[in-house]
Design a protein around this motif. Structure first.
Motif, short mmCIF file in Angstrom:
data_model
loop_
_atom_site.label_atom_id
_atom_site.label_comp_id
_atom_site.label_asym_id
_atom_site.label_seq_id
_atom_site.Cartn_x
_atom_site.Cartn_y
_atom_site.Cartn_z
N HIS A 62 -2.73 14.73 -0.25
CA HIS A 62 -3.18 13.07 -0.13
C HIS A 62 -3.60 12.98 -1.21
CE1 HIS A 62 -3.93 10.02 2.27
NE2 HIS A 62 -5.55 9.64 1.42
N SER B 232 -4.53 6.18 -1.65
CA SER B 232 -4.99 4.89 -0.41
C SER B 232 -4.13 3.98 -1.64
CB SER B 232 -6.20 4.82 0.46
OG SER B 232 -6.48 6.84 1.56
N THR C 22 6.46 4.62 -4.79
CA THR C 22 6.61 5.84 -3.92
C THR C 22 6.66 7.26 -5.06
OG1 THR C 22 8.92 5.50 -3.98
CG2 THR C 22 7.68 4.89 -2.20
N GLY D 239 -0.74 10.31 3.58
CA GLY D 239 -0.29 9.16 3.82
C GLY D 239 -1.00 8.28 2.66
N PHE E 173 -0.05 5.62 2.81
CA PHE E 173 1.55 4.31 2.68
C PHE E 173 0.21 2.24 2.02
CE2 PHE E 173 3.04 7.40 4.31
CZ PHE E 173 3.80 7.93 3.65
N ILE F 256 8.18 2.31 5.31
CA ILE F 256 7.79 3.78 5.72
C ILE F 256 9.12 3.90 6.12
CG2 ILE F 256 6.66 5.07 7.31
CD1 ILE F 256 4.45 3.48 5.63
N ALA G 139 9.89 7.93 4.03
CA ALA G 139 10.05 8.72 5.37
C ALA G 139 11.16 9.64 4.81
CB ALA G 139 9.83 8.51 6.79
N PHE H 284 2.95 13.63 8.57
CA PHE H 284 2.64 12.22 7.47
C PHE H 284 1.43 12.09 8.20
CE2 PHE H 284 7.04 12.63 6.87
CZ PHE H 284 6.89 12.43 5.71
N GLU H 285 0.34 11.25 7.83
CA GLU H 285 -0.41 10.48 8.51
C GLU H 285 -0.84 9.07 7.47
OE1 GLU H 285 -3.45 12.65 6.35
OE2 GLU H 285 -3.45 14.72 7.36
N PRO H 286 0.37 8.01 8.34
CA PRO H 286 0.41 6.88 7.78
C PRO H 286 -1.00 6.09 7.98
CG PRO H 286 1.82 7.36 9.92
CD PRO H 286 0.91 8.21 9.01
N ALA I 4 -1.42 1.58 7.51
CA ALA I 4 0.03 1.13 7.69
C ALA I 4 0.65 1.17 9.12
CB ALA I 4 0.82 1.47 6.76
#
Length: 299
Positions: free
Chosen positions: A68, A71, A76, A106, A108, A121, A125, A148-150, A153
């Motif tokens: 990770h 934040s 990108t 994540g 994003f 997103i 992705a 993933f850990e969005p 978002a």
């Protein structure tokens, strides 16, 4: 310690470990979590060694890597580079046994104010999927399951905070301009992000329409801190007055979860709204709640 606990419980514990890809995310320093000199994760160069140690325990099941980079990230490039670095280690790990999952984390970013341009997103992705496939083909290995850990978002834009105006005060600032300080019934106890990260928010009058001209405002809280700012700079109708309701959007993430009883202020309730119906899902605190843990003293 995990292996011993799992063995004592008679279970086979699934384990993944977090590595630092060394990518320095373009975000606030407090939110960048994958560079070398900080508390999170383990060096990417130790991944093979540590996976071997996990695989050596019968009570552990190595299920993959996690990374990770931070934040509230808009660019990108960091996500793509981190994925590329993890895949190179994944390929090496795959030679020693199965690596079922690659968790790319994540971070994003979302739009907090007008003009913010967070990443789309679906596009991120797709780019990461392409990188994972290209690297897997290059090394001649099977595609991993990618996670993933969005979080922000999803939940960030879903929430807003309602405040009641307590008082207003005009203050002369540079070049003869006047800023109206608008004090509300909350503050850094329910949203610490402005003070912690210099986060920017916007505000809107929520209880009525107004034809009054726009007035530069700063929305501030009720705490004894000059840094107790909810919205640093925005515009409201000039006739904003005590008793009005203000709405601050994009507070679904890292506001209630960071809330506190700073200055012994009770935390507000959380209300869910769906299809025209509202219901309280977290009860607001009362002064009685604050005092409930006090221990009576007697001789």
């Amino acid at each position: 310690r995990v292996a011993a606990a799992a063995s004592a419980a008679g279970v086979r514990q699934r384990v993944r470990f977090r590595v630092n890809s060394g990518v320095h995310a373009s975000t606030h320093d407090f939110l960048a979590t994958s560079h070398e000199d900080q508390k999170f994760g383990l060096p990417l160069g130790r991944a093979v060694e540590l996976a071997g140690k996990i695989r050596a325990h019968d009570s552990l099941d190595f299920v993959g890597l996690h990374c990770h980079i931070g934040s509230q990230i808009y660019a990108t490039d960091g996500f793509r580079e981190s994925a590329r670095r993890l895949m190179s280690v994944y390929a090496e790990l795959a030679e020693g046994g199965p690596v079922p999952e690659l968790n790319l984390g994540g971070g994003f970013g979302i739009a907090y104010v007008s003009g913010d341009e967070p990443p789309v997103i679906d596009e991120v992705a797709a780019q990461l999927a392409d990188i994972v496939k290209e690297t897997a083909d290059e090394y001649g290995i099977a595609l991993p399951k990618v996670a993933f850990e969005p979080g922000r978002a999803i939940i960030g834009p879903a929430g807003l905070t309602l405040y009641t105006v307590g008082t207003t005060k005009p203050v002369a600032i540079d070049e003869g301009e006047t800023r109206l300080y608008v004090s509300v019934d909350g503050g850094m106890s329910d949203n610490a992000r402005t003070a912690l990260y210099d986060a920017q928010y916007q505000v809107r009058l929520a209880n009525r329409r107004s034809d009054a001209g726009a007035q530069l405002v700063r929305v501030v809280g009720k705490h004894c801190e000059s840094g107790d700012i909810v919205v640093d700079r925005d515009h409201l109708p000039a006739d904003v007055t005590p008793g009005d309701l203000l709405a601050v959007p994009a507070t679904g993430a890292y506001c209630w979860s960071l809330s506190s009883n700073y200055n012994y202020v009770p935390r507000p309730p959380v209300v869910a709204v769906f299809d025209g119906q509202a219901r309280v899902i977290v009860r607001g605190e009362t002064e009685a709640d604050l005092l409930a843990r006090n221990v009576e003293w007697s001789k």
